[in-house]
Design a protein around this motif. Structure first.
Motif, PDB file in Angstrom:
ATOM      1  N   LYS A  88      98.014  89.120  50.847  1.00 26.51           N
ATOM      2  CA  LYS A  88      97.153  88.807  51.986  1.00 26.51           C
ATOM      3  C   LYS A  88      95.692  89.035  51.592  1.00 26.51           C
ATOM      4  O   LYS A  88      95.348  90.049  50.997  1.00 26.51           O
ATOM      5  N   GLY A  89      94.862  88.056  51.924  1.00 26.30           N
ATOM      6  CA  GLY A  89      93.440  88.157  51.615  1.00 26.30           C
ATOM      7  C   GLY A  89      93.059  87.563  50.274  1.00 26.30           C
ATOM      8  O   GLY A  89      91.897  87.596  49.884  1.00 26.30           O
ATOM      9  N   PHE A  90      94.029  87.030  49.536  1.00 24.17           N
ATOM     10  CA  PHE A  90      93.765  86.448  48.225  1.00 24.17           C
ATOM     11  C   PHE A  90      94.343  85.043  48.148  1.00 24.17           C
ATOM     12  O   PHE A  90      95.299  84.707  48.846  1.00 24.17           O
ATOM     13  N   SER A  91      93.764  84.222  47.286  1.00 26.79           N
ATOM     14  CA  SER A  91      94.237  82.859  47.047  1.00 26.79           C
ATOM     15  C   SER A  91      94.168  82.571  45.560  1.00 26.79           C
ATOM     16  O   SER A  91      93.377  83.171  44.838  1.00 26.79           O
ATOM     17  N   GLN A  92      94.989  81.617  45.118  1.00 26.11           N
ATOM     18  CA  GLN A  92      94.933  81.175  43.731  1.00 26.11           C
ATOM     19  C   GLN A  92      94.133  79.882  43.659  1.00 26.11           C
ATOM     20  O   GLN A  92      94.284  79.008  44.507  1.00 26.11           O
ATOM     21  N   SER A 134      74.696  83.408  42.793  1.00 25.38           N
ATOM     22  CA  SER A 134      75.445  83.577  44.032  1.00 25.38           C
ATOM     23  C   SER A 134      76.807  82.893  43.985  1.00 25.38           C
ATOM     24  O   SER A 134      77.637  83.124  44.840  1.00 25.38           O
ATOM     25  N   SER A 135      77.034  82.015  42.996  1.00 23.13           N
ATOM     26  CA  SER A 135      78.306  81.302  42.932  1.00 23.13           C
ATOM     27  C   SER A 135      79.307  81.941  41.980  1.00 23.13           C
ATOM     28  O   SER A 135      80.388  81.424  41.800  1.00 23.13           O
ATOM     29  N   VAL A 136      78.964  83.060  41.362  1.00 25.51           N
ATOM     30  CA  VAL A 136      79.893  83.750  40.474  1.00 25.51           C
ATOM     31  C   VAL A 136      81.046  84.301  41.295  1.00 25.51           C
ATOM     32  O   VAL A 136      80.844  84.892  42.342  1.00 25.51           O
ATOM     33  N   VAL A 160      91.746  85.000  43.410  1.00 25.32           N
ATOM     34  CA  VAL A 160      90.447  85.433  43.921  1.00 25.32           C
ATOM     35  C   VAL A 160      90.585  85.808  45.392  1.00 25.32           C
ATOM     36  O   VAL A 160      91.564  85.466  46.041  1.00 25.32           O
ATOM     37  N   GLU A 161      89.582  86.491  45.914  1.00 20.96           N
ATOM     38  CA  GLU A 161      89.572  86.774  47.344  1.00 20.96           C
ATOM     39  C   GLU A 161      89.491  85.442  48.078  1.00 20.96           C
ATOM     40  O   GLU A 161      88.794  84.521  47.649  1.00 20.96           O
ATOM     41  N   THR A 162      90.215  85.322  49.181  1.00 21.11           N
ATOM     42  CA  THR A 162      90.280  84.067  49.918  1.00 21.11           C
ATOM     43  C   THR A 162      88.891  83.559  50.298  1.00 21.11           C
ATOM     44  O   THR A 162      88.626  82.360  50.229  1.00 21.11           O
ATOM     45  N   GLY A 163      87.990  84.446  50.642  1.00 22.26           N
ATOM     46  CA  GLY A 163      86.631  84.043  51.010  1.00 22.26           C
ATOM     47  C   GLY A 163      85.877  83.375  49.875  1.00 22.26           C
ATOM     48  O   GLY A 163      84.934  82.620  50.106  1.00 22.26           O
ATOM     49  N   ALA A 164      86.264  83.623  48.639  1.00 20.52           N
ATOM     50  CA  ALA A 164      85.581  83.053  47.480  1.00 20.52           C
ATOM     51  C   ALA A 164      86.321  81.854  46.902  1.00 20.52           C
ATOM     52  O   ALA A 164      85.829  81.201  45.990  1.00 20.52           O
ATOM     53  N   ALA A 165      87.495  81.529  47.429  1.00 18.66           N
ATOM     54  CA  ALA A 165      88.315  80.461  46.858  1.00 18.66           C
ATOM     55  C   ALA A 165      87.620  79.107  46.916  1.00 18.66           C
ATOM     56  O   ALA A 165      87.604  78.373  45.919  1.00 18.66           O
ATOM     57  N   ARG A 166      87.046  78.760  48.025  1.00 17.35           N
ATOM     58  CA  ARG A 166      86.359  77.466  48.145  1.00 17.35           C
ATOM     59  C   ARG A 166      85.177  77.394  47.184  1.00 17.35           C
ATOM     60  O   ARG A 166      84.957  76.390  46.531  1.00 17.35           O
ATOM     61  N   ARG A 167      84.415  78.471  47.109  1.00 21.12           N
ATOM     62  CA  ARG A 167      83.263  78.512  46.203  1.00 21.12           C
ATOM     63  C   ARG A 167      83.715  78.302  44.759  1.00 21.12           C
ATOM     64  O   ARG A 167      83.109  77.539  44.013  1.00 21.12           O
ATOM     65  N   ALA A 168      84.816  78.939  44.365  1.00 20.46           N
ATOM     66  CA  ALA A 168      85.328  78.792  42.998  1.00 20.46           C
ATOM     67  C   ALA A 168      85.815  77.371  42.743  1.00 20.46           C
ATOM     68  O   ALA A 168      85.561  76.796  41.685  1.00 20.46           O
ATOM     69  N   ALA A 169      86.495  76.786  43.724  1.00 24.02           N
ATOM     70  CA  ALA A 169      87.039  75.434  43.558  1.00 24.02           C
ATOM     71  C   ALA A 169      85.941  74.381  43.470  1.00 24.02           C
ATOM     72  O   ALA A 169      86.150  73.316  42.898  1.00 24.02           O
ATOM     73  N   GLN A 170      84.772  74.660  44.022  1.00 27.33           N
ATOM     74  CA  GLN A 170      83.689  73.689  44.026  1.00 27.33           C
ATOM     75  C   GLN A 170      82.751  73.803  42.834  1.00 27.33           C
ATOM     76  O   GLN A 170      81.823  73.020  42.706  1.00 27.33           O
TER      77      GLN A 170
END
Length: 187
Positions: A88-92, A134-136, A160-170
């Motif tokens: 919970k709170g993490f995404s791949q 800021s995107s690291v 990664v933390e779910t909140g950072a998943a979109r940032r990482a994917a982009q």
């Protein structure tokens, strides 16, 4: 000389207190039940946070909560009845990493920072530097798939933390940098 030998032995015993603990003998995917053949015993200087031989029964027969990597010390929180993965709170996030964008020996279980690659313009101004910082995204590698063709991208999957998943994917042309064992902070 005898006194020196006895003194050295006593000091070595006091400093080198070692405990028999469990270490992973092979990779164990999240959700799989931990079996005796999945672990082996080693002697290390350890305080807390690892499963000792005496606590073997608390780990064996339980499900891996996270992917376990061969050679790593087994921690109590890595096994249990729940095998929900990602936790919970993490995404791949799966990233297509171009050649040179990650260390060749990158493997599962490594703590990494994911950042945007070069934009091809050559010069980097202060605005771009601010965006890059800021995107690291920091995370843990859960899988590495080799390129399907020579010179193609490797697919690196990072937890990664779910909140950072979109940032990482982009991130464009993502680069993966292995973080040091200490600090665990993104650059």
């Amino acid at each position: 000389m005898v006194v020196s030998a006895v003194g050295f032995t006593l000091v070595a015993q006091a400093v080198g207190e070692r405990e028999r603990v469990l270490v992973l003998a092979r990779d164990v995917p999240a959700g799989r039940v931990l079996k005796p053949g999945d672990v082996r015993v080693v002697e290390v200087a350890a305080d807390v946070g690892v499963v000792s031989v005496g606590e073997r029964s608390t780990a064996l027969g339980r499900r891996a909560r996270v992917p376990l990597v061969a050679g790593a010390l087994l921690a109590p929180g890595q096994v249990g009845t729940s095998a929900a993965f990602p936790p919970k709170g993490f995404s791949q996030v799966a990233l297509a990493v171009e050649p040179g964008g990650a260390p060749p020996e990158l493997g599962r279980g490594e703590r990494v920072a994911v950042l945007a690659g070069p934009d091809g313009a050559g010069a980097v101004n202060d605005e771009v530097k601010g965006k890059a910082a800021s995107s690291v995204v920091a995370g843990t590698v859960t899988g590495v798939r080799e390129p399907e063709s020579a010179g193609g991208p490797r697919v690196v999957t990072v937890l990664v933390e779910t909140g950072a998943a979109r940032r990482a994917a982009q991130l464009e042309h993502p680069r993966v940098v292995v973080l040091p064992a200490e600090g665990r902070e993104a650059p």
